[in-house]
Design a protein around this motif. Structure first.
Motif, PDB file in Angstrom:
ATOM      1  N   LEU A  85       0.886  -1.162  -0.051  1.00  0.00           N
ATOM      2  CA  LEU A  85      -0.145   0.075   0.054  1.00  0.00           C
ATOM      3  C   LEU A  85       0.842   1.116   0.013  1.00  0.00           C
ATOM      4  O   LEU A  85       1.842   1.226   0.617  1.00  0.00           O
ATOM      5  CB  LEU A  85      -0.838  -0.050   1.120  1.00  0.00           C
ATOM      6  N   LEU A  86       0.631   2.119  -0.911  1.00  0.00           N
ATOM      7  CA  LEU A  86       1.311   3.307  -1.180  1.00  0.00           C
ATOM      8  C   LEU A  86       0.405   4.361  -0.949  1.00  0.00           C
ATOM      9  O   LEU A  86      -0.624   4.492  -1.420  1.00  0.00           O
ATOM     10  CB  LEU A  86       2.016   3.342  -2.371  1.00  0.00           C
ATOM     11  N   THR A 115      -2.943  10.260  -3.568  1.00  0.00           N
ATOM     12  CA  THR A 115      -3.657   9.123  -3.965  1.00  0.00           C
ATOM     13  C   THR A 115      -3.261   7.912  -3.343  1.00  0.00           C
ATOM     14  O   THR A 115      -2.062   7.671  -2.978  1.00  0.00           O
ATOM     15  CB  THR A 115      -3.460   9.220  -5.453  1.00  0.00           C
ATOM     16  N   GLU A 116      -3.971   6.934  -2.919  1.00  0.00           N
ATOM     17  CA  GLU A 116      -3.749   5.751  -2.247  1.00  0.00           C
ATOM     18  C   GLU A 116      -3.395   4.910  -3.623  1.00  0.00           C
ATOM     19  O   GLU A 116      -4.527   4.695  -4.243  1.00  0.00           O
ATOM     20  CB  GLU A 116      -4.828   5.646  -1.419  1.00  0.00           C
ATOM     21  N   ILE A 117      -2.366   4.075  -3.561  1.00  0.00           N
ATOM     22  CA  ILE A 117      -2.253   3.114  -4.637  1.00  0.00           C
ATOM     23  C   ILE A 117      -2.111   1.587  -3.778  1.00  0.00           C
ATOM     24  O   ILE A 117      -1.218   1.461  -2.828  1.00  0.00           O
ATOM     25  CB  ILE A 117      -0.964   3.110  -5.473  1.00  0.00           C
ATOM     26  N   GLU A 118      -2.882   0.694  -4.119  1.00  0.00           N
ATOM     27  CA  GLU A 118      -2.744  -0.664  -3.771  1.00  0.00           C
ATOM     28  C   GLU A 118      -2.287  -1.444  -4.809  1.00  0.00           C
ATOM     29  O   GLU A 118      -2.681  -1.637  -5.940  1.00  0.00           O
ATOM     30  CB  GLU A 118      -3.782  -1.191  -3.221  1.00  0.00           C
ATOM     31  N   GLU A 177      -6.904   5.145  -5.778  1.00  0.00           N
ATOM     32  CA  GLU A 177      -8.078   5.831  -5.326  1.00  0.00           C
ATOM     33  C   GLU A 177      -7.445   7.330  -4.749  1.00  0.00           C
ATOM     34  O   GLU A 177      -6.561   7.196  -3.820  1.00  0.00           O
ATOM     35  CB  GLU A 177      -8.767   5.105  -4.285  1.00  0.00           C
ATOM     36  N   PRO A 178      -8.261   8.201  -5.064  1.00  0.00           N
ATOM     37  CA  PRO A 178      -7.840   9.585  -4.657  1.00  0.00           C
ATOM     38  C   PRO A 178      -8.149   9.487  -3.155  1.00  0.00           C
ATOM     39  O   PRO A 178      -9.308   9.104  -2.562  1.00  0.00           O
ATOM     40  CB  PRO A 178      -8.980  10.581  -5.230  1.00  0.00           C
ATOM     41  N   ARG A 199      -2.845   5.814 -17.750  1.00  0.00           N
ATOM     42  CA  ARG A 199      -1.487   5.994 -16.872  1.00  0.00           C
ATOM     43  C   ARG A 199      -1.131   4.803 -16.430  1.00  0.00           C
ATOM     44  O   ARG A 199       0.374   4.433 -16.531  1.00  0.00           O
ATOM     45  CB  ARG A 199      -1.638   7.203 -16.094  1.00  0.00           C
ATOM     46  N   ASN A 200      -1.940   4.162 -15.608  1.00  0.00           N
ATOM     47  CA  ASN A 200      -1.423   2.955 -14.697  1.00  0.00           C
ATOM     48  C   ASN A 200      -1.175   1.583 -15.934  1.00  0.00           C
ATOM     49  O   ASN A 200      -0.201   0.993 -15.689  1.00  0.00           O
ATOM     50  CB  ASN A 200      -2.504   2.538 -13.822  1.00  0.00           C
ATOM     51  N   VAL A 201      -1.964   1.565 -17.046  1.00  0.00           N
ATOM     52  CA  VAL A 201      -1.603   0.635 -17.944  1.00  0.00           C
ATOM     53  C   VAL A 201      -0.063   0.684 -18.383  1.00  0.00           C
ATOM     54  O   VAL A 201       0.789  -0.270 -18.478  1.00  0.00           O
ATOM     55  CB  VAL A 201      -2.681   0.429 -19.128  1.00  0.00           C
TER      56      VAL A 201
END
Length: 108
Positions: free
Chosen positions: A40-41, A51-54, A71-72, A92-94
């Protein structure tokens, strides 16, 4: 730059986004790690928020499947969250996951 402790909780990834006068220096921090399945970032997007990145990792016969959820979490990025911003982030994530795949396979 990447902290030597990466991906331990508290480790940071520092980077620059944008160009010219619209260039921002920011940081993504590891918040939680559940080896070997989850990271979790929190990605700061100054001046727009966090932004939370899992990252979810699943072993596969031929490697590892990586799923990235974003998720913001706060600030303007959360207040302006729409389907359109989701679509932009998804593209962007792809691209980010494709770059990561190339790096991992090259080091393979």
């Amino acid at each position: 730059t990447v902290d030597p402790a990466w991906p331990a909780p508290g480790a940071k990834l520092r980077y620059h986004v944008g160009a010219g006068p619209l260039r921002f220096s920011d940081v993504t921090e590891v918040i939680e790690v559940q080896p070997p399945r989850r990271v979790l970032l929190h990605a700061r997007m100054r001046p727009f928020g966090i932004t939370e990145i899992e990252l979810l990792l699943t072993p596969q016969a031929d490697g590892t499947q990586l799923v990235m959820r974003e998720e913001p979490a706060s600030g303007l990025v959360r207040a302006t969250h729409t389907r359109l911003t989701d679509a932009v982030l998804a593209r962007r994530n792809v691209a980010a996951l494709e770059r990561l795949r190339r790096i991992v396979e090259t080091r393979g």
